[in-house]
Design a protein around this motif. Structure first.
Motif, PDB file in Angstrom:
ATOM      1  N   CYS A 190       5.197  -0.207   7.898  1.00  0.00           N
ATOM      2  CA  CYS A 190       3.761  -0.465   7.855  1.00  0.00           C
ATOM      3  C   CYS A 190       3.427  -1.512   6.807  1.00  0.00           C
ATOM      4  N   ASP A 191       2.179  -2.015   6.902  1.00  0.00           N
ATOM      5  CA  ASP A 191       1.683  -3.024   5.966  1.00  0.00           C
ATOM      6  C   ASP A 191       0.896  -2.415   4.819  1.00  0.00           C
ATOM      7  N   ARG A 192       0.226  -1.287   5.085  1.00  0.00           N
ATOM      8  CA  ARG A 192      -0.623  -0.640   4.096  1.00  0.00           C
ATOM      9  C   ARG A 192      -0.454   0.878   4.191  1.00  0.00           C
ATOM     10  N   ILE A 193      -0.486   1.539   3.042  1.00  0.00           N
ATOM     11  CA  ILE A 193      -0.464   3.001   3.005  1.00  0.00           C
ATOM     12  C   ILE A 193      -1.594   3.474   2.107  1.00  0.00           C
ATOM     13  N   GLY A 226       5.596  -6.988   0.224  1.00  0.00           N
ATOM     14  CA  GLY A 226       4.252  -7.538   0.166  1.00  0.00           C
ATOM     15  C   GLY A 226       3.187  -6.569   0.626  1.00  0.00           C
ATOM     16  N   GLY A 227       3.598  -5.437   1.187  1.00  0.00           N
ATOM     17  CA  GLY A 227       2.646  -4.418   1.600  1.00  0.00           C
ATOM     18  C   GLY A 227       1.988  -3.764   0.402  1.00  0.00           C
ATOM     19  N   MET A 228       0.953  -2.975   0.672  1.00  0.00           N
ATOM     20  CA  MET A 228       0.189  -2.372  -0.416  1.00  0.00           C
ATOM     21  C   MET A 228       0.102  -0.865  -0.250  1.00  0.00           C
ATOM     22  N   THR A 274       4.487  -3.829  -7.962  1.00  0.00           N
ATOM     23  CA  THR A 274       3.836  -4.591  -9.018  1.00  0.00           C
ATOM     24  C   THR A 274       3.070  -3.632  -9.931  1.00  0.00           C
ATOM     25  N   GLU A 275       2.606  -4.152 -11.065  1.00  0.00           N
ATOM     26  CA  GLU A 275       1.828  -3.340 -11.996  1.00  0.00           C
ATOM     27  C   GLU A 275       0.606  -2.769 -11.274  1.00  0.00           C
ATOM     28  N   PRO A 276       0.441  -1.430 -11.269  1.00  0.00           N
ATOM     29  CA  PRO A 276      -0.694  -0.829 -10.552  1.00  0.00           C
ATOM     30  C   PRO A 276      -2.027  -1.206 -11.188  1.00  0.00           C
ATOM     31  N   HIS A 277      -3.021  -1.340 -10.325  1.00  0.00           N
ATOM     32  CA  HIS A 277      -4.381  -1.662 -10.754  1.00  0.00           C
ATOM     33  C   HIS A 277      -5.269  -0.478 -10.442  1.00  0.00           C
ATOM     34  N   ALA A 278      -5.971   0.049 -11.466  1.00  0.00           N
ATOM     35  CA  ALA A 278      -6.815   1.234 -11.305  1.00  0.00           C
ATOM     36  C   ALA A 278      -8.265   0.888 -11.631  1.00  0.00           C
ATOM     37  N   LEU A 326      -9.501   4.621  -7.688  1.00  0.00           N
ATOM     38  CA  LEU A 326      -8.645   3.938  -6.723  1.00  0.00           C
ATOM     39  C   LEU A 326      -7.542   3.215  -7.472  1.00  0.00           C
ATOM     40  N   VAL A 327      -6.349   3.230  -6.902  1.00  0.00           N
ATOM     41  CA  VAL A 327      -5.191   2.554  -7.493  1.00  0.00           C
ATOM     42  C   VAL A 327      -4.482   1.778  -6.393  1.00  0.00           C
ATOM     43  N   THR A 328      -4.181   0.513  -6.653  1.00  0.00           N
ATOM     44  CA  THR A 328      -3.413  -0.286  -5.702  1.00  0.00           C
ATOM     45  C   THR A 328      -2.202  -0.901  -6.393  1.00  0.00           C
ATOM     46  N   ALA A 329      -1.150  -1.136  -5.609  1.00  0.00           N
ATOM     47  CA  ALA A 329       0.040  -1.843  -6.084  1.00  0.00           C
ATOM     48  C   ALA A 329       0.736  -2.441  -4.866  1.00  0.00           C
ATOM     49  N   ARG A 330       1.447  -3.546  -5.060  1.00  0.00           N
ATOM     50  CA  ARG A 330       2.126  -4.214  -3.946  1.00  0.00           C
ATOM     51  C   ARG A 330       3.627  -3.947  -4.000  1.00  0.00           C
ATOM     52  N   ARG A 331       4.218  -3.845  -2.833  1.00  0.00           N
ATOM     53  CA  ARG A 331       5.651  -3.547  -2.703  1.00  0.00           C
ATOM     54  C   ARG A 331       6.466  -4.806  -2.951  1.00  0.00           C
ATOM     55  N   MET A 332       7.451  -4.693  -3.830  1.00  0.00           N
ATOM     56  CA  MET A 332       8.389  -5.774  -4.073  1.00  0.00           C
ATOM     57  C   MET A 332       9.428  -5.826  -2.949  1.00  0.00           C
ATOM     58  N   ALA A 333      10.097  -6.967  -2.806  1.00  0.00           N
ATOM     59  CA  ALA A 333      11.198  -7.079  -1.852  1.00  0.00           C
ATOM     60  C   ALA A 333      12.357  -6.200  -2.318  1.00  0.00           C
TER      61      ALA A 333
END
Length: 337
Positions: A208-211, A232-234, A259-263, A291-298
């Motif tokens: 998936c692209d987003r979770i 690159g997913g989130m 990546t470093e999570p953003h809250a 809310l917290v987001t972070a992007r998936r590394m390769a």
């Protein structure tokens, strides 16, 4: 506000009401929006002068009752929305089709809903795009699911996971109701799985692209989320308390593959505007969740090491949660004898 009634089967549309300027939104768009005259089977929203709201499905021959009298559904069917109707007791009501943001706060609930202000943040900040493959856990009452499905469109995919069957049943009814799904069908981009995402998602082999994680302990699903997300997913978590926020953020950091999570959180304050009396309203929608987001590394890649040192004592002897790999364990001070 009156309790919404259960959705009724849609009656055939009277083609005589339609014309070039009144064509309905095509069903294949799966927008949940209708144009043209109000039809039997559609939901309407009545609002009186004091802002009291009533939501119900139109049904030929049925009657709506309030403390200001009654009116027949047949008085509404066939008219363009955006008009005022007067009840038998002299009460005036505005009549519109409900917006998505209005529908989700008045629909039947099994679990608490994600409020529109947070759903909008998730769609925007988690970058939910048409055609996206989105995984959602849990489904709650289906409020966020409606926003996700509208954002991905019929060519995307939303896979929802829910542990509790009673919540899944309520969510299914609400989502089908909003999108006017014909009886026995659901939105073509939606699948609802009863089970624990931490076990069911790896077993499915889904990528998936987003979770989106809306659950009590989202950190328990992080490993499964990391395996399912494409580079690159989130991942986006919706948590209510500071302890949940801290545990999830530190688990993401300790994982090392994000990546470093953003809250953050959002608060909405209305304003009173009347001539020279322009001031903030006395009430507001304050804290609902973080809310917290972070992007998936390769695979095999790590984010750059943070150059800013943690605040003194942030990971001191009293801290017992997940710990970033580059933060050493501080020795426990000896007890005074």
């Amino acid at each position: 506000m009156s309790e919404p009634v259960q959705p009724q089967p849609q009656a055939p549309v009277d083609q005589s009401l339609e014309g070039p300027s009144l064509d309905d939104v095509p069903q294949e768009a799966w927008s949940g929006v209708h144009r043209g005259p109000l039809r039997a089977g559609e939901w309407v929203r009545l609002v009186d002068g004091k802002g009291r709201k009533h939501n119900f499905a139109l049904e030929a021959g049925k009657r709506f009752f309030s403390n200001r009298g009654h009116l027949d559904h047949d008085e509404l069917i066939g008219r363009e929305e955006g008009f005022t109707v007067t009840t038998s007791g002299g009460g005036d009501y505005l009549v519109f089709r409900p917006l998505l943001s209005e529908f989700v706060v008045s629909m039947p609930r099994g679990a608490a809903v994600i409020y529109p202000k947070d759903a909008a943040q998730i769609v925007a900040m988690a970058d939910i795009f048409p055609g996206a493959r989105v995984v959602e856990a849990g489904v709650g009452s289906g409020a966020l699911t409606c926003s996700l499905l509208r954002a991905v469109g019929p060519h995307g995919r939303v896979s929802s996971y829910e542990r509790r069957e009673e919540f899944a049943d309520v969510a299914r009814r609400n989502v089908d109701q909003f999108f006017s799904a014909p009886e026995g069908t659901s939105h073509p981009a939606w699948t609802l799985t009863l089970g624990d995402l931490a076990e069911a998602l790896p077993a499915s082999g889904e990528r998936c692209d987003r979770i989106i994680l809306d659950m009590l302990a989202p950190w328990e699903c992080l490993e499964a989320a990391a395996d399912a997300l494409v580079p690159g997913g989130m991942v986006c978590a919706y948590v209510a308390t500071t302890t949940q926020l801290s545990r999830f953020v530190e688990t993401v950091r300790a994982h090392g593959g994000f990546t470093e999570p953003h809250a953050w959180e959002s608060m909405v304050r209305d304003w009173h505007v009347e001539g020279l009396a322009v001031r903030p309203d006395h009430k507001m929608i304050g804290h609902t969740a973080f809310l917290v987001t972070a992007r998936r590394m390769a695979p095999g890649e790590k984010p750059p090491r943070k150059t800013r040192r943690p605040a003194p004592g942030a990971y001191g002897p009293d801290y017992t949660g997940p710990r970033p790999a580059d933060v050493p364990q501080e020795p426990v001070a000896p007890a005074d004898e």
